[in-house]
Design a protein around this motif. Sequence first.
Motif, mmCIF file in Angstrom:
data_model
loop_
_atom_site.group_PDB
_atom_site.id
_atom_site.type_symbol
_atom_site.label_atom_id
_atom_site.label_comp_id
_atom_site.label_asym_id
_atom_site.label_seq_id
_atom_site.Cartn_x
_atom_site.Cartn_y
_atom_site.Cartn_z
ATOM 1 N N ASN A 40 -6.572 6.826 -6.777
ATOM 2 C CA ASN A 40 -5.181 6.529 -7.155
ATOM 3 C C ASN A 40 -4.206 6.853 -6.022
ATOM 4 O O ASN A 40 -3.131 7.412 -6.240
ATOM 5 C CB ASN A 40 -4.792 7.300 -8.413
ATOM 6 N N CYS A 41 -4.579 6.469 -4.816
ATOM 7 C CA CYS A 41 -3.796 6.840 -3.641
ATOM 8 C C CYS A 41 -3.725 5.660 -2.684
ATOM 9 O O CYS A 41 -4.703 4.938 -2.491
ATOM 10 C CB CYS A 41 -4.452 8.037 -2.950
ATOM 11 N N GLY A 42 -2.545 5.453 -2.084
ATOM 12 C CA GLY A 42 -2.332 4.363 -1.162
ATOM 13 C C GLY A 42 -2.530 4.777 0.282
ATOM 14 O O GLY A 42 -3.388 5.611 0.605
ATOM 15 N N GLU A 54 1.228 11.603 0.064
ATOM 16 C CA GLU A 54 1.219 11.350 -1.380
ATOM 17 C C GLU A 54 0.119 12.121 -2.097
ATOM 18 O O GLU A 54 0.199 12.328 -3.319
ATOM 19 C CB GLU A 54 1.108 9.859 -1.682
ATOM 20 N N ASN A 74 5.857 5.184 -6.515
ATOM 21 C CA ASN A 74 5.775 5.348 -7.955
ATOM 22 C C ASN A 74 5.379 6.764 -8.367
ATOM 23 O O ASN A 74 5.840 7.279 -9.387
ATOM 24 C CB ASN A 74 4.770 4.356 -8.538
ATOM 25 N N GLY A 75 4.521 7.391 -7.569
ATOM 26 C CA GLY A 75 4.014 8.705 -7.940
ATOM 27 C C GLY A 75 4.891 9.866 -7.535
ATOM 28 O O GLY A 75 4.893 10.921 -8.183
ATOM 29 N N THR A 133 0.807 -1.218 0.000
ATOM 30 C CA THR A 133 0.000 0.000 0.000
ATOM 31 C C THR A 133 0.845 1.275 0.000
ATOM 32 O O THR A 133 0.296 2.375 -0.025
ATOM 33 C CB THR A 133 -0.930 0.026 1.228
ATOM 34 N N ARG A 134 2.184 1.119 0.023
ATOM 35 C CA ARG A 134 3.073 2.286 -0.077
ATOM 36 C C ARG A 134 3.562 2.502 -1.513
ATOM 37 O O ARG A 134 4.112 3.550 -1.834
ATOM 38 C CB ARG A 134 4.298 2.090 0.819
ATOM 39 N N GLU A 193 -6.304 2.811 -3.304
ATOM 40 C CA GLU A 193 -5.319 1.753 -3.480
ATOM 41 C C GLU A 193 -4.913 1.134 -2.144
ATOM 42 O O GLU A 193 -4.056 0.248 -2.102
ATOM 43 C CB GLU A 193 -4.078 2.287 -4.198
ATOM 44 N N ASP A 194 -5.528 1.593 -1.064
ATOM 45 C CA ASP A 194 -5.213 1.088 0.276
ATOM 46 C C ASP A 194 -6.226 0.005 0.628
ATOM 47 O O ASP A 194 -7.116 0.191 1.453
ATOM 48 C CB ASP A 194 -5.271 2.247 1.279
ATOM 49 N N PRO A 210 2.045 3.091 -4.395
ATOM 50 C CA PRO A 210 1.563 4.258 -5.129
ATOM 51 C C PRO A 210 2.340 5.536 -4.785
ATOM 52 O O PRO A 210 2.554 6.380 -5.660
ATOM 53 C CB PRO A 210 0.097 4.363 -4.693
#
Length: 301
Positions: free
Chosen positions: A248-250, A256, A167-168, A161-162, A223-224, A164
């Motif tokens: 689009n977020c973890g 983030e 990568n972002g 879950t980290r 994304e979590d 994203p």
Amino acid sequence: MTIARTDDGVDLYYEETGGGTPIVFVHEFAGDMRSWEYQMRHFGKWYRCVAFNARGYPPSAVPPDAASYSQQRAVADILTVMDHAGIDRAHIVGLSMGGFAALHLGLRHPGRARSLCVAGVGYGAEPERQALFRHESEVAAAFLLEHGMEAFADRYAVGPTRLPFKNGDPRGFEEFRRQLAEHSALGSANTQLGVQRERPSLYSLPEELRTLTVPTLILNGDEDYPCLAPGLMLKATIPSAALSVIPNCGHTINLEAADAFNRVVGDFLVQAESGRWPVRQARNSGDSITGMSAHADAVRQ
């Protein structure tokens, strides 16, 4: 350096900025008060913002015994900081471990909370996942004590879950990983054993959750995945809960997706302060989809 001392003799370090209605920020396991820098700068323009390091996170004290760490202690430590800062009631904003603490504060001491932001909450909460989560907490603690913080950060920071975040925002992620590596291995191990491993499942608290009427925001990244189902459960169970999901977020949502996080939380705080925050009535939670089943039953009676 501002220090609040708990009733069991633990020194908690905190900082504050701004003025007005207070907000207390409560960090996650992999973070510390520095994780709230984007929020302190943003909300400090309009609110009195307080952030602190939990016990086990220097420059707060690191009790050597895991028995000094618990979910109940985490709640009491928030209150200790508030009392030392002369704050009677505050908006409580917590992420992950800090979100659990914020929620339990609302359940145990609703009069001290103006509102609750319960962000990124759900790891290990589902009954069928609890045994695995407890096992992983024990493995994490053993790894910390054997290999140290740097090696732990290299592994923990790249959990599913980290990614994203990594990568972002590679630069922001590396700052997060570096700050995690600076934590106390002993304090982190004891936190895993005393707080993370031993906290009660949210699914074991339905009656308590149904009594919560403090304005509450459940906030997750889409994304979590470990937090999505628990977030829906909290929304459905807490009468005063709203649910927001950042796309689009973890898990590390306040870092983030700082702008989106600040916008959603800022709108929530304004609504919570309005005095018109809705509390869901029992009739809003029936089994019928359209309401027609309930109407037909009433007609037949």
